[in-house]
Scaffold this active site. Structure first.
Site, short mmCIF file in Angstrom:
data_model
loop_
_atom_site.label_atom_id
_atom_site.label_comp_id
_atom_site.label_asym_id
_atom_site.label_seq_id
_atom_site.Cartn_x
_atom_site.Cartn_y
_atom_site.Cartn_z
N GLY A 14 24.50 34.72 29.08
CA GLY A 14 23.50 33.84 29.71
C GLY A 14 22.08 34.36 29.59
N GLY A 18 15.75 32.66 32.57
CA GLY A 18 15.73 33.52 33.75
C GLY A 18 15.87 35.02 33.48
CB SER A 143 23.67 37.66 44.58
OG SER A 143 22.80 37.15 45.56
CE1 TYR A 168 25.02 32.42 42.73
CE2 TYR A 168 24.24 33.42 44.77
CZ TYR A 168 24.21 33.33 43.38
OH TYR A 168 23.38 34.15 42.66
N1 NAP Z 1 17.56 33.99 40.72
C1 NAP Z 1 17.90 34.70 41.75
O1 NAP Z 1 17.19 34.73 42.79
C2 NAP Z 1 19.16 35.50 41.73
C3 NAP Z 1 19.45 36.32 42.82
C4 NAP Z 1 20.62 37.07 42.81
C5 NAP Z 1 21.46 37.01 41.73
N2 NAP Z 1 21.15 36.19 40.68
C6 NAP Z 1 22.08 36.16 39.54
O2 NAP Z 1 21.37 36.44 38.36
C7 NAP Z 1 22.09 35.94 37.24
C8 NAP Z 1 21.14 35.21 36.29
O3 NAP Z 1 20.72 34.02 36.92
P1 NAP Z 1 19.22 33.47 36.85
O4 NAP Z 1 18.68 33.54 38.23
O5 NAP Z 1 18.49 34.10 35.75
O6 NAP Z 1 19.51 31.91 36.57
P2 NAP Z 1 19.29 30.99 35.27
O7 NAP Z 1 17.87 31.03 34.84
O8 NAP Z 1 19.88 29.67 35.64
O9 NAP Z 1 20.17 31.72 34.16
C9 NAP Z 1 21.56 31.63 34.16
C10 NAP Z 1 22.07 31.83 32.77
O10 NAP Z 1 23.49 31.60 32.78
C11 NAP Z 1 23.79 30.58 31.82
N3 NAP Z 1 24.94 29.78 32.23
C12 NAP Z 1 25.10 29.08 33.38
N4 NAP Z 1 26.27 28.41 33.35
C13 NAP Z 1 26.85 28.68 32.16
C14 NAP Z 1 28.04 28.26 31.53
N5 NAP Z 1 28.89 27.41 32.09
N6 NAP Z 1 28.33 28.74 30.29
C15 NAP Z 1 27.47 29.56 29.66
N7 NAP Z 1 26.32 30.00 30.20
C16 NAP Z 1 26.01 29.54 31.44
C17 NAP Z 1 22.54 29.73 31.76
O11 NAP Z 1 22.53 28.93 30.59
P3 NAP Z 1 21.53 27.65 30.47
O12 NAP Z 1 20.19 28.21 30.06
O13 NAP Z 1 22.16 26.81 29.41
O14 NAP Z 1 21.49 27.00 31.82
C18 NAP Z 1 21.48 30.82 31.77
O15 NAP Z 1 21.35 31.40 30.51
C19 NAP Z 1 23.19 35.05 37.82
O16 NAP Z 1 24.42 35.74 37.83
C20 NAP Z 1 22.72 34.81 39.23
O17 NAP Z 1 23.77 34.49 40.11
C21 NAP Z 1 20.02 35.46 40.64
#
Ligand code: NAP
Length: 288
Positions: A14, A18, A143, A168
């Site tokens: 992914g 982000g 998280s 989640y």
């Molecule tokens: N943002 C926060 O505040 C936060 C806090 C704590 C933990 N996290 C964790 O950080 C990690 C990264 O998340 P992010 O915040 O950077 O969010 P994001 O920008 O939505 O990135 C998520 C990534 O996962 C990919 N993805 C989602 N569903 C998928 C699927 N079915 N198959 C293949 N790829 C998939 C997305 O692809 P697409 O680009 O195609 O959507 C994207 O590349 C996650 O595990 C999230 O739970 C985030």
């Protein structure tokens, strides 16, 4: 222990947006051989072009995979293992947050599948490649929301009374418990496992939230580049092997929910997860 990222092969799930994308850009600039996964090929092509231009590093490529499908993951693993026979760092970063109950084509609740079953399956399948390059590392993006998580082994998917926040949180507690249990099982085997809370980060993760709630939730949020720092730290830092099984926030080991220390529950969750995966991947046999 000598640990130079420029000679390492890294797989990040992914990285099309982000935190994953910011992690990819940094590690590519540092000269690592970086492979990332994407479900959207157009997005992946654009990220690949940007990463190569920015880093002047040609050793970057992507594999298409939809992490909500066992078939897609299984195909990806076959293609990946045909091309790569060893791996230094696996970053299980991809994640999703579904406020409404969403079932995958396999009929599994989607947050549980993408955030927990997929990294569990991928990690086990790639362990032989990580063993080839010991000392090697696994970084699982969890998280702080795991602190609201609950493990009910008879109701892991919350299909009957779905709650998006609970689902989640549960998935992030499960990936943390997987981290701790895997670190224990890999003790003295040369593969080190870490969990990360990136902080609250303004990313696409919140795209399923109603807009007013999203704006409120993201007040004071970090940029993706700031949010990627702990994953980058764990990819590059020397002498952190003794911290295997730890949960990192702001690049430091930090306390986590006490439930994750319940060894019996961790083992039961592990066994239940294998049962789940075996329903779809008949020949799945974990090495540890
Ligand atoms: N943002 C926060 O505040 C936060 C806090 C704590 C933990 N996290 C964790 O950080 C990690 C990264 O998340 P992010 O915040 O950077 O969010 P994001 O920008 O939505 O990135 C998520 C990534 O996962 C990919 N993805 C989602 N569903 C998928 C699927 N079915 N198959 C293949 N790829 C998939 C997305 O692809 P697409 O680009 O195609 O959507 C994207 O590349 C996650 O595990 C999230 O739970 C985030």
């Amino acid at each position: 222990m000598e640990w130079n990222i420029s000679s390492k092969t890294v797989l990040i799930t992914g990285a099309t947006s982000g935190i994953g994308k910011a992690t990819l850009m940094d590690l590519a600039k540092s000269g690592a051989n970086v492979i990332f996964t994407a479900r959207d090929v157009n997005k992946a092509e654009a990220v690949l072009k940007e990463a190569k231009e920015l880093s002047k590093n040609e050793n970057i490529e992507f594999f298409e995979v939809d992490l909500s499908s066992f078939k897609s993951i299984s195909d990806f693993l076959t293609r990946f293992k045909e091309k790569f026979h060893n791996l230094d760092i696996l970053i299980n970063n991809a994640g999703t947050w579904n406020m409404k109950l969403t079932l995958t084509d396999d009929g599994i609740e989607k947050t549980f599948m993408v955030n927990y079953l997929a990294p569990f399956y991928i990690t086990h399948s790639l362990l032989p490649l990580l063993f080839e390059n010991i000392p090697s590392r696994i970084i699982n993006v969890s998280s702080a929301m795991h602190k609201g998580g609950k493990i009910n082994l008879d109701n892991l998917e919350l299909k009957n009374h779905y709650n998006g926040i609970q689902s989640y949180s549960n998935s992030k507690l499960m990936i943390l418990m997987f981290t701790i249990e895997l670190a224990k099982r890999l003790k003295d085997k040369g593969v080190y496992v870490f969990a990360v809370h990136p902080g609250l980060v303004r990313t696409g993760l919140f795209s399923n939230f109603p807009k007013p709630l999203r704006d409120l939730f993201l007040m004071g949020a970090k940029t993706p580049e700031q949010g990627a720092q702990t994953s980058i730290y764990l990819s590059k830092a020397k002498d952190i092997e003794y911290l295997t099984g730890s949960y990192f926030v702001d690049s430091k080991p930090t306390d986590y929910l006490y439930v994750a220390d319940n060894e019996e529950l961790r083992r039961k969750l592990w066994d239940k997860t294998i049962e789940y995966i075996k329903k779809y991947i008949k020949d799945f046999e974990p090495l540890v």
